[in-house]
Design a protein around this motif. Structure first.
Motif, PDB file in Angstrom:
ATOM      1  N   GLY A  53       0.839  -1.256  -0.091  1.00 33.13           N
ATOM      2  CA  GLY A  53      -0.172   0.079  -0.025  1.00 33.13           C
ATOM      3  C   GLY A  53       0.978   1.204   0.279  1.00 33.13           C
ATOM      4  O   GLY A  53       0.315   2.202  -0.516  1.00 33.13           O
ATOM      5  N   LEU A  54       2.083   1.287   0.484  1.00 35.61           N
ATOM      6  CA  LEU A  54       3.011   2.172   0.662  1.00 35.61           C
ATOM      7  C   LEU A  54       3.399   2.757  -0.778  1.00 35.61           C
ATOM      8  O   LEU A  54       3.429   4.053  -1.127  1.00 35.61           O
ATOM      9  CB  LEU A  54       4.314   1.712   1.275  1.00 35.61           C
ATOM     10  N   ASN A  55       3.448   1.813  -1.793  1.00 36.18           N
ATOM     11  CA  ASN A  55       3.589   2.194  -3.208  1.00 36.18           C
ATOM     12  C   ASN A  55       2.503   3.174  -3.890  1.00 36.18           C
ATOM     13  O   ASN A  55       2.685   3.752  -4.881  1.00 36.18           O
ATOM     14  CB  ASN A  55       4.038   1.149  -4.054  1.00 36.18           C
ATOM     15  N   ASP A  56       1.193   3.035  -3.161  1.00 40.24           N
ATOM     16  CA  ASP A  56       0.332   3.754  -3.671  1.00 40.24           C
ATOM     17  C   ASP A  56       0.224   5.129  -3.269  1.00 40.24           C
ATOM     18  O   ASP A  56      -0.504   5.992  -3.663  1.00 40.24           O
ATOM     19  CB  ASP A  56      -0.959   3.135  -3.336  1.00 40.24           C
ATOM     20  N   LEU A  57       1.067   5.326  -2.156  1.00 37.53           N
ATOM     21  CA  LEU A  57       1.057   6.803  -1.781  1.00 37.53           C
ATOM     22  C   LEU A  57       2.029   7.664  -2.675  1.00 37.53           C
ATOM     23  O   LEU A  57       2.707   7.378  -3.446  1.00 37.53           O
ATOM     24  CB  LEU A  57       1.763   6.801  -0.345  1.00 37.53           C
ATOM     25  N   ALA A  58       1.787   9.114  -2.385  1.00 40.90           N
ATOM     26  CA  ALA A  58       2.624  10.106  -3.281  1.00 40.90           C
ATOM     27  C   ALA A  58       4.059   9.907  -2.843  1.00 40.90           C
ATOM     28  O   ALA A  58       4.341   9.546  -1.608  1.00 40.90           O
ATOM     29  CB  ALA A  58       2.094  11.539  -2.886  1.00 40.90           C
ATOM     30  N   ALA A  59       4.907  10.557  -3.576  1.00 43.32           N
ATOM     31  CA  ALA A  59       6.357  10.050  -3.430  1.00 43.32           C
ATOM     32  C   ALA A  59       6.822  10.544  -2.050  1.00 43.32           C
ATOM     33  O   ALA A  59       7.683  10.239  -1.139  1.00 43.32           O
ATOM     34  CB  ALA A  59       7.184  10.565  -4.470  1.00 43.32           C
ATOM     35  N   ASP A  60       6.317  12.011  -1.655  1.00 44.15           N
ATOM     36  CA  ASP A  60       6.757  12.442  -0.391  1.00 44.15           C
ATOM     37  C   ASP A  60       6.283  11.891   0.719  1.00 44.15           C
ATOM     38  O   ASP A  60       7.000  11.686   1.732  1.00 44.15           O
ATOM     39  CB  ASP A  60       6.411  14.117  -0.420  1.00 44.15           C
ATOM     40  N   SER A  61       5.035  11.388   0.644  1.00 43.09           N
ATOM     41  CA  SER A  61       4.607  10.692   1.739  1.00 43.09           C
ATOM     42  C   SER A  61       5.174   9.225   2.061  1.00 43.09           C
ATOM     43  O   SER A  61       5.470   9.154   3.125  1.00 43.09           O
ATOM     44  CB  SER A  61       2.737  10.190   1.554  1.00 43.09           C
ATOM     45  N   VAL A 133       0.384   5.456  14.042  1.00 39.51           N
ATOM     46  CA  VAL A 133       0.187   6.471  13.237  1.00 39.51           C
ATOM     47  C   VAL A 133       0.414   6.138  11.822  1.00 39.51           C
ATOM     48  O   VAL A 133      -0.314   6.561  10.873  1.00 39.51           O
ATOM     49  CB  VAL A 133       1.140   7.620  13.810  1.00 39.51           C
ATOM     50  N   GLY A 134       1.516   5.453  11.272  1.00 34.99           N
ATOM     51  CA  GLY A 134       1.845   4.956  10.285  1.00 34.99           C
ATOM     52  C   GLY A 134       0.882   4.210   9.540  1.00 34.99           C
ATOM     53  O   GLY A 134       0.560   4.297   8.293  1.00 34.99           O
ATOM     54  N   SER A 135       0.474   3.013  10.192  1.00 36.69           N
ATOM     55  CA  SER A 135      -0.743   2.643   9.823  1.00 36.69           C
ATOM     56  C   SER A 135      -1.887   3.059   9.393  1.00 36.69           C
ATOM     57  O   SER A 135      -2.514   2.823   8.199  1.00 36.69           O
ATOM     58  CB  SER A 135      -1.117   1.259  10.861  1.00 36.69           C
ATOM     59  N   GLY A 136      -2.327   3.984  10.223  1.00 34.97           N
ATOM     60  CA  GLY A 136      -3.556   4.898   9.971  1.00 34.97           C
ATOM     61  C   GLY A 136      -3.274   5.667   8.828  1.00 34.97           C
ATOM     62  O   GLY A 136      -4.145   5.861   7.889  1.00 34.97           O
ATOM     63  N   TYR A 137      -1.936   6.256   8.578  1.00 36.51           N
ATOM     64  CA  TYR A 137      -1.887   6.922   7.353  1.00 36.51           C
ATOM     65  C   TYR A 137      -1.626   6.370   6.097  1.00 36.51           C
ATOM     66  O   TYR A 137      -2.415   6.774   5.121  1.00 36.51           O
ATOM     67  CB  TYR A 137      -0.383   7.793   7.652  1.00 36.51           C
ATOM     68  N   ILE A 138      -1.366   4.918   6.003  1.00 37.08           N
ATOM     69  CA  ILE A 138      -1.315   4.335   4.832  1.00 37.08           C
ATOM     70  C   ILE A 138      -2.641   4.030   4.637  1.00 37.08           C
ATOM     71  O   ILE A 138      -3.249   4.048   3.320  1.00 37.08           O
ATOM     72  CB  ILE A 138      -0.497   3.211   4.979  1.00 37.08           C
ATOM     73  N   VAL A 139      -3.568   3.669   5.470  1.00 40.89           N
ATOM     74  CA  VAL A 139      -4.771   3.098   5.145  1.00 40.89           C
ATOM     75  C   VAL A 139      -5.566   4.340   4.698  1.00 40.89           C
ATOM     76  O   VAL A 139      -6.455   4.135   3.923  1.00 40.89           O
ATOM     77  CB  VAL A 139      -5.456   2.584   6.470  1.00 40.89           C
ATOM     78  N   LEU A 140      -5.323   5.539   5.461  1.00 39.40           N
ATOM     79  CA  LEU A 140      -6.448   6.699   5.159  1.00 39.40           C
ATOM     80  C   LEU A 140      -5.805   7.854   4.119  1.00 39.40           C
ATOM     81  O   LEU A 140      -6.817   8.513   3.590  1.00 39.40           O
ATOM     82  CB  LEU A 140      -6.834   7.394   6.350  1.00 39.40           C
ATOM     83  N   ALA A 141      -4.758   7.952   4.077  1.00 39.82           N
ATOM     84  CA  ALA A 141      -4.015   8.865   3.057  1.00 39.82           C
ATOM     85  C   ALA A 141      -4.722   8.739   1.709  1.00 39.82           C
ATOM     86  O   ALA A 141      -5.027   7.401   1.061  1.00 39.82           O
ATOM     87  CB  ALA A 141      -2.428   8.816   3.041  1.00 39.82           C
ATOM     88  N   PRO A 142      -4.658   9.811   0.943  1.00 33.75           N
ATOM     89  CA  PRO A 142      -5.100   9.631  -0.449  1.00 33.75           C
ATOM     90  C   PRO A 142      -4.458   9.177  -1.221  1.00 33.75           C
ATOM     91  O   PRO A 142      -3.005   9.387  -0.941  1.00 33.75           O
ATOM     92  CB  PRO A 142      -5.569  11.032  -0.857  1.00 33.75           C
ATOM     93  N   LYS A 143      -4.861   8.100  -2.255  1.00 42.50           N
ATOM     94  CA  LYS A 143      -3.607   7.523  -2.976  1.00 42.50           C
ATOM     95  C   LYS A 143      -2.955   8.466  -4.385  1.00 42.50           C
ATOM     96  O   LYS A 143      -3.863   9.096  -4.781  1.00 42.50           O
ATOM     97  CB  LYS A 143      -4.293   6.072  -3.581  1.00 42.50           C
ATOM     98  N   ALA A 144      -2.081   8.386  -4.690  1.00 37.26           N
ATOM     99  CA  ALA A 144      -1.216   9.144  -5.716  1.00 37.26           C
ATOM    100  C   ALA A 144      -1.871   8.526  -7.112  1.00 37.26           C
ATOM    101  O   ALA A 144      -2.302   7.567  -7.328  1.00 37.26           O
ATOM    102  CB  ALA A 144       0.012   8.875  -5.755  1.00 37.26           C
ATOM    103  N   VAL A 145      -2.321   9.399  -7.969  1.00 31.93           N
ATOM    104  CA  VAL A 145      -2.846   9.419  -9.180  1.00 31.93           C
ATOM    105  C   VAL A 145      -1.786   8.422  -9.998  1.00 31.93           C
ATOM    106  O   VAL A 145      -0.802   9.101 -10.021  1.00 31.93           O
ATOM    107  CB  VAL A 145      -3.347  10.465  -9.797  1.00 31.93           C
ATOM    108  N   SER A 146      -2.489   7.349 -10.502  1.00 26.93           N
ATOM    109  CA  SER A 146      -1.208   6.712 -11.239  1.00 26.93           C
ATOM    110  C   SER A 146      -1.038   6.932 -12.524  1.00 26.93           C
ATOM    111  O   SER A 146      -1.962   7.317 -13.394  1.00 26.93           O
ATOM    112  CB  SER A 146      -1.625   5.165 -11.262  1.00 26.93           C
ATOM    113  N   SER A 147       0.265   7.257 -13.031  1.00 26.09           N
ATOM    114  CA  SER A 147       0.269   7.823 -14.152  1.00 26.09           C
ATOM    115  C   SER A 147       0.605   6.507 -15.315  1.00 26.09           C
ATOM    116  O   SER A 147       1.389   5.573 -14.904  1.00 26.09           O
ATOM    117  CB  SER A 147       1.628   8.834 -14.460  1.00 26.09           C
ATOM    118  N   THR A 148      -0.288   6.463 -16.202  1.00 28.03           N
ATOM    119  CA  THR A 148      -0.131   5.282 -17.396  1.00 28.03           C
ATOM    120  C   THR A 148       1.361   5.673 -18.033  1.00 28.03           C
ATOM    121  O   THR A 148       1.313   6.595 -18.785  1.00 28.03           O
ATOM    122  CB  THR A 148      -1.415   5.351 -18.061  1.00 28.03           C
TER     123      THR A 148
END
Lengths: 193, 115
Positions: A53-61, A133-148
């Motif tokens: 799920g970490l890979n779905d987050l924005a790069a900064d996050s 906190v980390g788990s909560g963030y991974i679960v709740l943070a908005p996912k980065a828009v995947s670029s095709t």
């Protein structure tokens, strides 16, 4: 209370006083088991299990969460080592085997064990907080828009082969800068030779 | 009627539960420590173990008790101690197997580590 009760409880105090090193070590062992349990959760539930799920987050996050994982792992390691030190003694050669020396050494070890236990609990709390906190963030943070990523293709245009990403320029599809007008072969490949 | 202390001829008596008795014993111990008839003597190399030795404030016979400051037994830092007279001298009415003049018992006495 009767005198018998008074005598009994006074004896209990004496016993507790004389077994305080064992008491602290026993408490430390119990806490070490708790830390091991938390570590087990840590490795099986969301924070580490959620690295996908970490890979779905924005790069900064992702960077912040990775730092969180490192800090939590380090804190849990310190907590585990300290609780182990608090619950075990390292056998050593004694320079005195008098009752007084043994009493003083037992007290010194008990005080040291208690200090280790308190510090290890602090580190375990830091680790637990980071995991939550980390788990909560991974679960709740908005996912980065995947670029095709555009597909890489080999196109044969007017008898000449071109290889490159299939892109769109000025309303026309192009491969390697060549507009696809009269294509005879168009094949997707993993990479250009 | 309250008997005057100290008196080597006091009969054996376990103190009754009362504020008056508690106050009397605590004041007597504090006075004995102030005047030096009871002393805390350090034991060993650590700073926590002492021997409380000297005259029982009630019967004036010798008592002795190990005192440990900051014991790790789940109690608060401010610790009270049971200080019993355990003198070997004879006291009228003392049950078989007991020692001392009987006082101390349930009464908790706060002690400070000697500076």
């Amino acid at each position: 209370m009767t005198k018998d009760d008074d005598d009994y409880w006074a004896e209990q105090v004496t016993t507790a006083r004389r077994t305080q090193l064992a008491t602290v070590r026993s408490a430390s062992k119990a806490w070490a088991a708790v830390f091991a349990g938390i570590l087990g959760l840590f490795s099986t539930v969301t924070f580490v299990g959620g690295l996908n799920g970490l890979n779905d987050l924005a790069a900064d996050s992702q960077t912040w969460v990775r730092w969180g994982i490192l800090i939590a792992a380090a804190a849990m390691l310190v907590a585990t080592v300290l609780s182990a030190l608090a619950s075990n003694s390292m056998p050593s050669v004694a320079d005195s085997v008098t009752g007084g020396a043994f009493r003083d050494r037992s007290k010194k070890l008990a005080v040291r064990s208690l200090l280790f236990l308190r510090i290890s609990m602090g580190f375990a709390m830091i680790a637990a907080l980071m995991v939550i906190v980390g788990s909560g963030y991974i679960v709740l943070a908005p996912k980065a828009v995947s670029s095709t990523k555009p597909p890489t293709v080999v196109a044969v245009i007017d008898g000449t082969a071109y290889c490159g990403p299939l892109t769109e320029t000025g309303g026309k599809l192009t491969v390697d800068g060549q507009a696809i007008t009269s294509v005879t072969v168009l094949t997707e490949v993993a990479a250009c030779p | 009627m309250t008997r005057e202390w100290p008196d080597p001829k006091v009969p054996y008596e376990y103190p009754q539960q009362s504020d008056t008795n508690a106050r009397r014993w605590r004041d007597a111990i504090a006075l004995a420590l102030d005047t030096g008839t009871l002393r805390l003597i350090p034991k060993g190399e650590g700073n926590d173990f002492y021997e409380l030795v000297g005259a029982c404030p009630r019967c004036m016979h010798t008592l002795g008790k190990e005192i440990e400051f900051n014991p790790i037994i789940g109690l608060e830092e401010k610790v009270e101690y049971n200080i019993d007279c355990n003198c070997p001298a004879a006291h009228q009415g003392r049950p078989e197997g007991e020692s001392g003049c009987g006082w101390g018992g349930w009464i908790g006495v706060q002690l400070s580590r000697p500076s």
